[in-house]
Design a protein around this motif. Structure first.
Motif, short mmCIF file in Angstrom:
data_model
loop_
_atom_site.label_atom_id
_atom_site.label_comp_id
_atom_site.label_asym_id
_atom_site.label_seq_id
_atom_site.Cartn_x
_atom_site.Cartn_y
_atom_site.Cartn_z
N ASP A 58 0.61 -1.06 0.04
CA ASP A 58 -0.01 -0.09 0.04
C ASP A 58 0.86 1.33 -0.01
O ASP A 58 0.62 2.24 -0.66
N ASP A 59 1.88 1.31 0.64
CA ASP A 59 2.81 2.42 0.72
C ASP A 59 4.20 2.35 0.65
O ASP A 59 5.00 3.35 0.64
N LEU A 60 4.71 0.73 0.42
CA LEU A 60 6.09 0.65 0.34
C LEU A 60 6.29 -0.07 -1.05
O LEU A 60 5.45 -1.10 -1.38
N SER A 61 7.14 0.29 -1.83
CA SER A 61 7.68 -0.60 -3.02
C SER A 61 8.74 -1.37 -2.72
O SER A 61 9.30 -1.48 -1.69
N ALA A 62 8.70 -2.55 -3.41
CA ALA A 62 9.73 -3.67 -3.28
C ALA A 62 10.23 -4.17 -4.67
O ALA A 62 9.36 -4.42 -5.51
N ILE A 63 11.61 -4.56 -4.74
CA ILE A 63 12.02 -5.20 -5.67
C ILE A 63 12.78 -6.77 -5.03
O ILE A 63 13.73 -6.63 -4.31
N PRO A 64 12.14 -7.78 -5.41
CA PRO A 64 12.53 -9.06 -4.86
C PRO A 64 13.90 -9.22 -5.50
O PRO A 64 14.06 -9.04 -6.74
#
Length: 260
Positions: free
Chosen positions: A67-73
């Motif tokens: 919802d408010d955090l982006s992430a790159i596995p």
């Protein structure tokens, strides 16, 4: 202009088991004027630190609230079981969760594997941390399942570990606040993804830019006006090889054949 604007810095959080050394080294090489500060946080604290502005980005363990955090596995870790060196498990190369059904398996409160139900028999109480659980394994109280990097982090001479083939796995990701995707965050994303300084997202410094040939000098042939005597600096248009190589004669061999 405030002090923070005059002297920018990049704050990078990371959870136990993650080793950010490689990416930090590349950052320091490309952006030496922007210091990078490392902040080690627990897996449970990492997301709060990012949301509160305590770090610009961080290496965390999935899942991430999108919802408010982006992430790159980035990568997935093997799950291992930590056991005393004289335990029967130490005699095999790998085990399954079913092999641990009769063992006491410790389940620390900071567990990162997200079990629906841990294997084995539960201990009387849950250890507060993984470090505490490792001490209990050494005391013969039970066994512990963790990502392999945590087993290495808490290594002891009297303990060893083996892969658990059917256990949940922990995935590591780079995360940052979605509304705070700054240029420095983009720079670090580029480093983690392996972009070069000349890529579309990279911010190459002037000293790293390719030098253009000066007026009056040809683009090829180096800085000398003429090729070395007896050699050609032009490339062979047929095979792309450099000049100066003698043509082969006599078919496959390098020496001419004698006539009979």
């Amino acid at each position: 202009m405030t002090g923070s604007e005059a002297s920018p810095s990049f704050r990078l959080a990371y959870v136990p088991g993650v080793t950010p050394t490689k990416w930090v080294r590349i950052w320091n090489e490309r952006l030496p004027d922007i210091p990078l500060t490392l902040l080690q946080v627990s897996a449970g604290e990492a997301f709060g630190v990012l949301r509160d502005g305590g770090a610009d980005a961080g290496f965390v363990r999935l899942p991430v609230d999108s919802d408010d955090l982006s992430a790159i596995p980035l990568y997935t870790e093997t799950t291992v079981v930590v056991v005393p060196k004289d335990h029967v498990v130490a005699a095999v190369d790998e085990v399954t969760t079913e092999d641990l059904a009769d063992e006491v398996v410790l389940h620390p409160l900071d567990d990162t594997l997200g079990w629906e139900r841990p294997p084995g028999e539960p201990a009387f109480e849950r250890p507060a941390t993984t470090a505490d659980a490792v001490e209990l394994v050494a005391a013969g109280i039970g066994l512990l399942l963790v990502p392999q990097s945590l087993a290495r982090l808490h290594h002891r001479k009297d303990l060893t570990y083996r892969p658990v083939t059917d256990a949940p796995e922990s995935r590591v990701a780079l995360s940052w606040p979605r509304e705070a995707t700054t240029d420095m965050v983009e720079d670090f994303i580029g480093i983690v993804r392996g972009r070069t300084v000349n890529s579309s997202r990279g911010r190459a410094k002037p000293a790293e830019e390719k030098q253009q040939p000066k007026a009056g000098r040809p683009a090829r042939g180096g800085t000398r006006g003429r090729p070395t005597s007896g050699r050609s600096t032009e490339r062979n248009p047929r095979d792309g090889s450099g000049g100066g190589r003698k043509p082969k004669s006599g078919g496959k061999g390098t020496k001419p054949r004698r006539r009979s």
